[in-house]
Design an enzyme around this catalytic site. Structure first.
Site, mmCIF file in Angstrom:
data_model
loop_
_atom_site.group_PDB
_atom_site.id
_atom_site.type_symbol
_atom_site.label_atom_id
_atom_site.label_comp_id
_atom_site.label_asym_id
_atom_site.label_seq_id
_atom_site.Cartn_x
_atom_site.Cartn_y
_atom_site.Cartn_z
ATOM 1 N N ILE A 94 0.656 -1.118 0.004
ATOM 2 C CA ILE A 94 -0.212 0.198 -0.076
ATOM 3 C C ILE A 94 0.930 1.259 -0.482
ATOM 4 C CG2 ILE A 94 -0.600 0.368 2.469
ATOM 5 C CD1 ILE A 94 -3.227 0.499 0.127
ATOM 6 N N SER A 138 12.128 -5.276 5.567
ATOM 7 C CA SER A 138 11.994 -6.153 4.888
ATOM 8 C C SER A 138 13.333 -6.385 2.941
ATOM 9 C CB SER A 138 10.589 -6.427 3.917
ATOM 10 O OG SER A 138 9.825 -5.864 3.232
ATOM 11 N N LYS A 166 -6.471 3.753 7.698
ATOM 12 C CA LYS A 166 -7.283 2.500 8.459
ATOM 13 C C LYS A 166 -6.344 0.988 8.360
ATOM 14 C CE LYS A 166 -8.509 -0.138 5.056
ATOM 15 N NZ LYS A 166 -8.867 -1.970 4.191
ATOM 16 N N ASP A 201 -11.385 -6.595 7.542
ATOM 17 C CA ASP A 201 -10.282 -5.730 7.155
ATOM 18 C C ASP A 201 -11.213 -4.920 5.399
ATOM 19 O OD1 ASP A 201 -7.127 -6.496 6.113
ATOM 20 O OD2 ASP A 201 -8.411 -5.700 4.797
#
Lengths: 313, 313
Positions: B14, B38, B92, B170
């Protein structure tokens, strides 16, 4: 100063055993009316009504109401009472969902009335003393142990283990309310294991892991269990980074701090609720605490469910 | 006016697909650093760090950070960034639990910094137009239909159906965020049926019943389902007491009001998030909205669980 005229809405066991005597014995309140859907006897000569709209209409000069119904309808009742110009008192859990608590707070503010949403366990002298003792300190180890016998305290109350009944968090919210009162730093649920009887929806026990961001979560634990027969255990043990050790027991009535004589408070939770309510009314100030209820909702949201043996009363 | 220097913390899908391009194309922000645990590639010549404390130390003049990690660690990261004097943006869900959201808000206030916790679906032009169209009206019928294919959007993401992964909420929180944005009156969860695969902890589908206290709950419904293959459905239908009928579809991108040409917004959610963040920074004003997340927690707390067929990706 004239007493505040107060009505009780919902006249079940807790209203009868706790609210009514606390009001009758208070120097600040006059028990002026009761709304009692189930129609049981009302104490003495107190005017009793079958519905709260009827009570609000017939006893128009009430200053305040104590809403003692089950949590589901409380938001609607609170909204109606605030709209009728009444100040309101709500004991735990304040409403059916946490969103509703914020709505009650907003409506009280908009109406210019006092809303007091509180939790009886916070009103123990020993809990207040524990909060004072922990001020400015940092908690290193926390162990909540809340073990009681569901058959003894809630005989036949099937709804309490159904969806929306909160399960073990019905008493567990008392522990949460002590935690949020005494902890010197914010505390969060980091994980929850919920033990759900094969024939029920609600947890009969829960293991909780808390987080403060300041200590490893594994040092901050809670065990809630409704399957305890024999002696009942309502204890919170705390150790701080500077070596203070304290134990709250008897649901917050008793405080032991290492090296000091124990503090055993009087059975004074509900009288203290009404003392504080009177102070808030005097000051025209609301106090709506959603934090303990929020921890419960968070535990349900994060909770891992493990089926356990079917339960019958 | 100089651009706000911003860093991204957590550089997953995202952040890469939405936040970075929105920042790079914004007249108000300069993408000055990335923290990427990562270790994947960072865009262009943006300085990249393995940890956010390293980023905060090395790029000391950051004005703000966008926290794009999974929700679990967000509160700690937010607290650290606020303590370092940074303004923060959270999309969110804002944190791992609702209690943590309030903590972030309090810390921002105490630090005198801006916290913006927002929900991308609220940033559609069609959603804002729907909110405007409903202002002052009363909702009579509400139907939320949020049906998508979990295998298409979350391939192999086992954690999303585990405890704490929120399951169907979700994506469902997007619908909740539109609801709280467009509804002209407060809305609450009155009951929830959660459908949980036999081999999972999180719900793969949910039936919701809402309440406003103004209409019968059975007229206010939601259906969330992750088992929909083929066409995907993200729709909210509303009918008001004075006869207005509107439909939001495509996740809030398209608005149809009976008798009017449809409004189809540009794919502009994240650019709009950064426009609003810039306005909040200009005004030194926080905006922390926990309401959609609170509805999710309430649904988990009230939810009745029905086991359904085991699910594998």
């Amino acid at each position: 100063m004239a007493k505040y005229k107060i009505g009780i809405i919902g006249f079940g066991k807790i209203a009868r055993d706790q609210h009514a005597p606390a009001i009758v014995n208070s120097p600040n309140f006059e028990l002026a009316a009761i709304s009692n859907v189930s129609g049981g006897p009302s104490p003495g000569s107190i005017p009793s009504f079958a519905t709260y709209p009827e009570m609000l209409k017939q006893v128009a000069d009430l200053d305040a109401v104590a809403i003692c119904t089950p949590p589901g309808p409380r938001r609607t009742i609170a909204a109606d009472c605030l709209a009728a110009g009444k100040n309101i008192l709500l004991e735990k859990p304040p409403a059916g969902t946490v969103t509703e608590v914020a709505d009650i707070e907003h409506r009280a503010k908009a109406a210019g009335k006092v809303a007091f949403a509180t939790y009886h366990a916070q009103h123990n002298a020993a809990v207040k003393a524990a909060a004072a003792a922990l001020t400015g300190k940092r908690v290193k180890v926390l162990q909540v142990t809340w073990k009681e016998d569901i058959r003894r305290w809630h005989p036949g109350q099937d709804w309490i283990l159904d969806a929306g009944g909160f399960g073990i968090f019905d008493p567990g919210i008392n522990a949460m309310s002590i935690l949020t009162r005494i902890m010197p730093e914010p505390i969060f649920i980091s994980s929850a294991e919920l033990y759900v009887p094969a024939n029920r929806q609600g947890p009969i026990a829960a293991d909780l892991s808390f987080s403060t961001g300041l200590q490893p979560d594994e040092q901050l634990r809670g065990v809630l269990d409704w399957r305890q027969t024999g002696p009942q255990t309502w204890e919170i043990d705390v150790e701080t980074t500077d070596g203070l050790k304290l134990k709250l027991s008897d649901g917050g009535a008793r405080l032991e701090i290492a090296g000091q004589p124990p503090l055993i408070g009087p059975p004074d939770e509900y009288p203290d609720i009404y003392r504080e309510f009177a102070s808030l009314l005097d000051a025209s100030q609301s106090k709506v605490d959603a934090a303990p209820f929020q921890l419960v909702a968070d535990a349900f949201m994060l909770g891992r469910r493990t089926p356990v043996e079917a339960f019958s009363f």
